[in-house]
Design an enzyme around this catalytic site. Structure first.
Site, short mmCIF file in Angstrom:
data_model
loop_
_atom_site.label_atom_id
_atom_site.label_comp_id
_atom_site.label_asym_id
_atom_site.label_seq_id
_atom_site.Cartn_x
_atom_site.Cartn_y
_atom_site.Cartn_z
N GLN A 1 0.83 -1.20 0.00
CA GLN A 1 0.00 0.00 0.00
C GLN A 1 0.86 1.25 0.00
O GLN A 1 0.61 2.21 -0.72
CB GLN A 1 -0.91 -0.01 1.23
CG GLN A 1 -1.99 1.03 1.18
CD GLN A 1 -2.84 0.87 -0.07
OE1 GLN A 1 -3.31 -0.22 -0.38
NE2 GLN A 1 -2.99 1.93 -0.83
N HIS B 1 2.27 3.04 -3.18
CA HIS B 1 1.42 3.75 -4.15
C HIS B 1 1.81 5.21 -4.31
O HIS B 1 1.85 5.74 -5.41
CB HIS B 1 -0.05 3.66 -3.74
CG HIS B 1 -0.75 2.48 -4.33
ND1 HIS B 1 -0.88 2.31 -5.69
CD2 HIS B 1 -1.34 1.41 -3.76
CE1 HIS B 1 -1.53 1.17 -5.92
NE2 HIS B 1 -1.82 0.61 -4.78
N GLU C 1 -10.35 1.64 2.92
CA GLU C 1 -10.59 1.13 1.57
C GLU C 1 -10.35 -0.38 1.53
O GLU C 1 -11.19 -1.15 1.07
CB GLU C 1 -9.65 1.85 0.59
CG GLU C 1 -9.81 1.41 -0.86
CD GLU C 1 -8.68 1.94 -1.74
OE1 GLU C 1 -7.66 2.45 -1.19
OE2 GLU C 1 -8.80 1.84 -2.98
N HIS C 2 -9.20 -0.80 2.02
CA HIS C 2 -8.86 -2.24 2.10
C HIS C 2 -8.71 -2.63 3.57
O HIS C 2 -8.02 -1.94 4.32
CB HIS C 2 -7.54 -2.54 1.40
CG HIS C 2 -7.49 -2.10 -0.03
ND1 HIS C 2 -6.90 -0.91 -0.41
CD2 HIS C 2 -7.94 -2.69 -1.17
CE1 HIS C 2 -6.99 -0.80 -1.74
NE2 HIS C 2 -7.63 -1.86 -2.22
N ASP D 1 -6.29 -6.57 -6.04
CA ASP D 1 -5.89 -5.47 -6.92
C ASP D 1 -5.84 -5.91 -8.37
O ASP D 1 -6.04 -5.11 -9.28
CB ASP D 1 -4.49 -4.95 -6.52
CG ASP D 1 -4.52 -4.17 -5.23
OD1 ASP D 1 -5.60 -3.70 -4.84
OD2 ASP D 1 -3.45 -4.04 -4.59
N HIS E 1 -54.07 13.38 -8.27
CA HIS E 1 -53.55 12.04 -7.99
C HIS E 1 -54.69 11.11 -7.60
O HIS E 1 -54.74 9.95 -8.01
CB HIS E 1 -52.53 12.10 -6.85
CG HIS E 1 -51.17 12.60 -7.27
ND1 HIS E 1 -50.96 13.88 -7.71
CD2 HIS E 1 -49.95 11.97 -7.32
CE1 HIS E 1 -49.67 14.03 -8.00
NE2 HIS E 1 -49.04 12.89 -7.78
#
Lengths: 424, 424
Positions: free
Chosen positions: B255, B258, B322-323, B356, B415
């Site tokens: 991670q 990145h 996220e993960h 991934d 209606h």
């Protein structure tokens, strides 16, 4: 009423044009209201109640007594009606709870999805002339089914500081007890930041005027998500020779009465039905209590003759109506051709008001052409779908080489190493 | 590395704080780029290619020859890897195609939902050092499965005006042939408005730098929708005494590599595993080609000792990663407690890089705490769910009174009349 007889396809783009909406751009006003609510919490809401709603409210939160007594303020038959609607909406939305499907994509590699409720959600119900308790059903029921642990509701008080009892009764019936007397952009700000009384939420649902719409948009700058972008309500009716002009006219008017800016489009493949429907509208509109609204929105409405139902659907797909009524025989044959619409009503007895209130489908739907890229509210709107995976050692052996090669080709060697180190 | 030993719960809110992202607010720059592209189309893109990417590109569209020859420019084994990944991603996303369930909510009232593809979608793939062909798989496969009729791809050219062959090969493998050499905000503008070569789309997907993120946000002002709000990538690893420090360290580093702003959090319930993992990281990081990125993002990482896995999950749910990697024994027992996460990896052999690239789940996931209110990309992201209803005459008779009462109570008489006129 704008009438078009067999318009050529190259003129359709004009016919599908919606009036430009005056968008209250994230104006200073909205920003100021947000600042005020963030800074002063409840007191800001009390002040705004006075300023915007001319209401004196001492306590923002609806009391237990107010909630309890709502039951005595509406008729038994209305209560039964709301209960039947609740049952149907519950049945339909419960069917949207997915079964977990574990997929073994490679031997030893198992992937699946599970729903998890968005924990904290806020429902906004506008004030004004029509107390939209039906919208309470449409938002509270899927929120409860999804399992949201915190569901709150904000709605503006009337001049006496009260909330319409039908709204309170419906909220209580749906298990919502945290109801707050605040409306407009300030209600959205309160749900975004939280106040001493109002918890902040992760997602905000519900209709509103241009200020509410702008405030919902602005709330996203603070990490809040919203149900969908907003616009005026719309219906497109397609009628063949088997349609009933009285019914078509009534459906078109039930859309037109919403407001001056409501969008109404009528397409027929049959000249007689076409003319009779126009005649029926002129007859029926006079008897409506809200006939000013209806008259006004009819001015912008389109009445279009086309040759075939296929052509009508082609037009409809380009327009992407919120509501599509297919008053045609053998409507089954046309379902697959419907590409863009919020909700579809099939046959002569499926009037839009059925879906607006009680058939079970949700009435919070994409307008303004957003049916091209947004769905209406459903159970999905109240959950996240989380993916899970479990790889056995064998599974990683089966897939490892592939991951290593791809990671390397993307230049991400630590990604590769996370596999290599396990297979060593 | 920020180490916390058994931090008290009232200090967690500091630990879960993400660094503030410098958001390129819908700045003048973005607005100007959009104006330019709207006005000058392809020529604007060609000019921006020169200006921002220093690339001379005569034709924006990737030619058939370029697409064909990509196959010869990457290794056979990489092609096989991409094919295996494609197979798994296809299997998993195909399982997300729902069966139509017709629900009779009241006798004679039948409601259901059907998926319809968003007709026109655009995929953005960033340029830069890492050619993200894996993201092509993650977006093109569900788009194809959904049945989107127009799928286009924009990606910036390199200085020689070329696109990375792995991106071209993957796109072609997924049936995408409309590929355009344009990047940054101008690519998003082109997909929003369309140009002489590039069709406009209804929804835009894909990652990008701060300009792309701001442009995607701005595109929504023109009715386009986007996959989700963006932020730096994140992982949170929970390790008990059965975790393997080498594996945990490798996952954290995959991670961290990145970018400088990647978020890495490690929580252990076991002091020995905790210390060994820190030692392993220091060892492994040195060997990484992208170790500058990794070192930088590790500076902001949190390493936290907690007493129990339950407590660790409580922390994780507040952070909403996220993960989430659950390197614990009996992980099955903890699945129900996971409330907020993008994608979850269970057990010692489920490394993040599996998801991934190739296990089948989607890697386009909510970051920056958005796992609280957004799902990752799935087949759902490429469709609208349209509701349908058919009421028989008997069905409307069974439900009519309820609709009439509710419509009347909301003050919407047209209606009500749409029902009454049918039951007369």
């Amino acid at each position: 009423m704008k009438i078009s007889n067999y318009p050529a396809k190259n003129t359709w783009s004009d016919l599908i044009k919606r009036p430009v909406i005056k968008r209250e751009q994230l104006s200073e006003l909205i920003v100021n209201i947000f600042d005020e609510v963030e800074k002063n919490g409840n007191q800001a809401l009390i002040d705004f109640n006075k300023k915007f709603d001319r209401a004196e409210v001492k306590k923002i939160k609806v009391s237990k007594e107010e909630l309890e007594s709502s039951e005595n303020l509406i008729s038994e038959e209305l209560k039964l009606a709301i209960q039947q609607a609740k049952e149907n909406i519950t049945k339909f939305h419960a069917s949207q709870i997915p079964k977990i499907q574990k997929i073994e994509t490679t031997k030893g590699v198992v992937c699946w999805r599970e729903n998890r409720a968005i924990e904290k959600v806020g429902i906004y119900i506008p004030g004004g002339t029509a107390p939209l308790f039906s919208t309470v059903l449409m938002l509270a029921i899927p929120a409860q089914l999804a399992g949201c642990s915190e569901i709150i509701l904000c709605t503006p008080p009337d001049k006496n500081g009260n909330i319409n009892p039908a709204i309170l009764y419906t909220a209580k019936l749906c298990g919502i007890t945290k109801i707050f007397k605040t409306g407009g952009a300030q209600a959205i700000a309160a749900m975004t930041f939280g106040t001493e009384s109002i918890p902040n939420v992760y997602k905000i649902f519900g209709p509103g005027n241009q200020f509410v719409v702008a405030a919902k948009e602005y709330s996203q700058h603070f990490g809040v998500s919203i149900d969908m972008p907003a616009g005026p309500s719309e219906v497109l009716v397609i009628a063949d020779e088997n349609a009933v002009p009285e019914f078509c006219a009534a459906d078109l008017l039930s859309q037109a009465e919403h407001g001056n800016d409501s969008q109404v489009i009528f397409i027929s493949t049959d000249k007689k039905i076409f003319n009779q429907t126009i005649g029926e509208i002129e007859k029926q509109v006079k008897e409506l209590p809200r006939n000013e609204f209806a008259q006004e929105s009819l001015k912008n409405s389109h009445f279009i003759l086309l040759k075939t139902v296929d052509e009508a659907l082609e037009f409809s797909n380009q327009y992407a109506p919120e509501h599509l009524i297919l008053a045609v025989e053998n409507f089954e044959n046309y379902i697959d051709k419907i590409q863009n619409a919020g909700s579809v009503f099939l046959g002569n007895y499926s009037c839009e008001s059925a879906g607006d209130y009680a058939s079970g489908t949700n009435h919070t739907l994409p307008t303004n052409g957003f049916a091209k890229n947004y769905s209406g509210v459903s159970l999905d709107s109240f959950v996240k779908k989380i993916t899970f995976q479990n790889l056995s050692k064998k599974g990683l052996q089966n897939l490892g080489k592939t991951i290593e090669l791809m990671a390397e080709a993307e230049g991400l060697f630590a990604h590769k190493n996370a596999v290599s180190i396990r297979l060593k």
